[in-house]
Enzyme design. Structure first.
Site, short mmCIF file in Angstrom:
data_model
loop_
_atom_site.label_atom_id
_atom_site.label_comp_id
_atom_site.label_asym_id
_atom_site.label_seq_id
_atom_site.Cartn_x
_atom_site.Cartn_y
_atom_site.Cartn_z
N HIS A 156 0.83 -1.21 0.00
CA HIS A 156 0.00 0.00 0.00
C HIS A 156 0.86 1.26 0.00
O HIS A 156 0.45 2.29 0.51
CB HIS A 156 -0.93 0.04 1.21
CG HIS A 156 -1.68 -1.24 1.44
ND1 HIS A 156 -2.87 -1.54 0.82
CD2 HIS A 156 -1.37 -2.33 2.19
CE1 HIS A 156 -3.28 -2.74 1.20
NE2 HIS A 156 -2.37 -3.25 2.02
N SER A 277 15.24 20.31 -16.44
CA SER A 277 14.09 21.16 -16.73
C SER A 277 14.59 22.45 -17.39
O SER A 277 15.66 22.94 -17.05
CB SER A 277 13.36 21.49 -15.44
OG SER A 277 12.65 22.70 -15.56
N LYS A 283 16.42 20.63 -11.27
CA LYS A 283 15.74 19.38 -11.57
C LYS A 283 16.58 18.38 -12.34
O LYS A 283 17.34 18.73 -13.24
CB LYS A 283 14.47 19.66 -12.40
CG LYS A 283 13.40 20.38 -11.65
CD LYS A 283 12.59 19.46 -10.78
CE LYS A 283 11.59 18.73 -11.59
NZ LYS A 283 10.24 19.14 -11.46
N GLU A 290 10.05 7.22 -16.81
CA GLU A 290 8.71 7.75 -17.11
C GLU A 290 8.28 7.34 -18.51
O GLU A 290 7.12 7.02 -18.76
CB GLU A 290 8.70 9.27 -16.94
CG GLU A 290 8.83 9.68 -15.48
CD GLU A 290 8.97 11.18 -15.29
OE1 GLU A 290 8.71 11.95 -16.23
OE2 GLU A 290 9.36 11.58 -14.18
#
Ligand code: ARG
Length: 459
Positions: A156, A277, A283, A290
């Protein structure tokens, strides 16, 4: 020049031609089409359609064409032929004239396309298997490297019990193992030649179809011509194998995206597979993971698309089936690319061992140990579970881990708790107790590594 036309009075509209043509997609099967054609020429020579000299000249022209497309497949795209089968035949006729027109005797594009596609799948399947084994090996290398790294295990998305990073890696090794098995199964089942099935009823020439199949490297020949030209199960099975494996890869990607998050900080991705970024200079994004996660959707889409295309399709061949290749090619390319990217990710992964250890020590991941300790003192598990729940609540209240509670504080919950409890609450003890087959103990992880390693060497 089209391969048909006698029956027609007018020309097809350009718009229809573009809609109907499959060359921009199926040109990738050029070599398979030529190899199939060489075997077919030999088969019709055996039944007297071609004489010796014709066979030699046809074969030589086809070999020449094969060498040329191997060197420059893009040349095919300059043609306005309808599909790869038409393209090969047109080239042949340009090279050797009327003799080229004899090749299609007894053959249909229906058994031809089914054969070409299976040949293509066999070859591509070999590359995919290689990529899967490579990926599995990369995860084993990472497991070996991180076998002593403690990691919180989650359910979970809440810290559940400590495991090792190596154990996490080996979970994916298992998944990839099943992916390998599934792909091999699919490749075994599709290894049956449809050539000689004609348009749908079987060729009218007494071809030895089994010998022809063997010559093309197939295990055997299909037994029903109707089925042979209208079966695309193999496309669906490959797409299913790709989809299941991509589902595994997407979980791998997701786990790492989470481990890489600022909040977890368990891993750092290599610069080789990350981007920055344009706005935020701080970043470093886990793009490779992804994209693996994202591209999974495309592969599932191809599977759903093909199942839907084939649903309720009347026997035998229908042009609907031409839609099989675009999704298949794209899905298998995507799968292959994602596996290669996952290897780069795994190879370059830096694990922050002190962060993973610290995280495993928080979140009451040793609560089960305390319950098991009480079971050892003859308290039934359900009761022990309840007692430990209360201990955890008290510890949360004091904002300390279980092992920071004093013995008097612990004894308030059960007088069975003694000084020896603390050694049961250590990560070391938690890990080492998982000594069962498939467990996270160091010894078991070592054993699993050795077993898979020797299994792979046998491949
Ligand atoms: N291009 C077609 C395909 O990919 C093969 C041709 C079969 N055409 C036909 N008219 N029977 O399925």
């Amino acid at each position: 020049m089209a391969l048909w036309g006698g029956r027609f009075k007018g020309k097809a509209s350009l718009q229809f031609k573009k809609f109907n043509d499959s060359l921009p997609i199926d040109y990738r099967m050029a070599v398979q089409d030529i190899v199939g054609s060489i075997a077919w020429a030999q088969a019709i020579h055996e039944v007297g359609v071609l004489n010796d000299d014709e066979l030699v000249r046809l074969t030589a022209a086809l070999e020449e064409l094969k060498a040329s497309v191997e060197e420059n497949p893009q040349q095919i795209l300059l043609s306005d032929a309808e599909d790869i089968h038409s393209w090969v035949e047109i080239q042949l006729i340009e090279k050797i004239g009327d003799l080229g027109k004899k090749l299609h005797t007894g053959r249909s594009r229906n058994d031809q396309v089914a054969t070409d596609l299976k040949l293509w799948c066999k070859e591509t399947g070999g590359d995919l298997l290689f990529a899967l084994v490579n990926l599995q090996q990369a995860m084993m290398n990472l497991a070996e490297r991180e076998k002593d790294t403690v990691l919180p295990g989650y359910t979970h998305l809440q810290r559940a019990q400590p495991i090792t990073f190596g154990h996490w890696c080996l979970a994916y090794v298992e998944m990839f193992d099943r992916d390998i098995g599934r792909l091999k199964d699919a490749l075994y089942r599709l290894d049956v030649s449809p050539l000689g099935s004609g348009a749908l009823a079987g060729t009218a020439y007494p071809i030895d179809r089994k010998a022809l199949a063997h010559r093309l490297g197939f295990r055997t020949a299909t037994l029903n011509s109707l089925d042979a030209v209208s079966d695309r199960d193999h496309v669906i099975e490959l797409l299913a194998s790709a989809s299941i494996s991509m589902m595994h890869l997407s979980r791998f990607a997701e786990d790492l995206i989470f481990y890489n998050s600022g909040e977890a900080g368990f891993v750092e991705m290599s610069d080789l597979v990350s981007s920055g970024s344009s706005l935020m200079p701080q970043k470093k994004n886990p793009d490779a993971c992804e994209l693996i996660r994202g591209k999974t959707g495309r592969v599932f889409g191809a599977l759903t698309g093909m199942l839907t295309t084939m649903k309720a399709l009347a026997l035998a061949y229908n042009k609907d089936m031409q839609e099989d290749k675009e999704g298949l090619f794209d899905a298998l390319d995507t799968w292959q690319e994602c596996m290669e990217m996952a290897v780069l990710v795994a190879d370059g992964l830096k694990v922050n061992r002190s962060r993973t250890l610290a995280a495993a020590q928080q979140g009451y991941a040793n609560a089960t140990e305390l319950a098991d300790y009480l079971v050892g003192k003859d308290i039934p598990f359900r009761e022990a579970h309840h007692i430990v729940g209360e201990v955890v609540l008290a510890a949360i209240d004091k904002a300390v881990p279980l092992e920071d509670l004093t013995i008097t504080q612990l004894q308030a919950f059960s007088d069975k708790i003694e000084q020896d409890v603390y050694q049961h609450l250590t990560i070391e003890s938690t890990l080492n107790k998982r000594e069962v087959l498939g467990g996270t103990s160091r010894a078991q992880v070592e054993k699993a590594l050795a077993t898979t390693q020797s299994g792979n060497e046998a491949i």
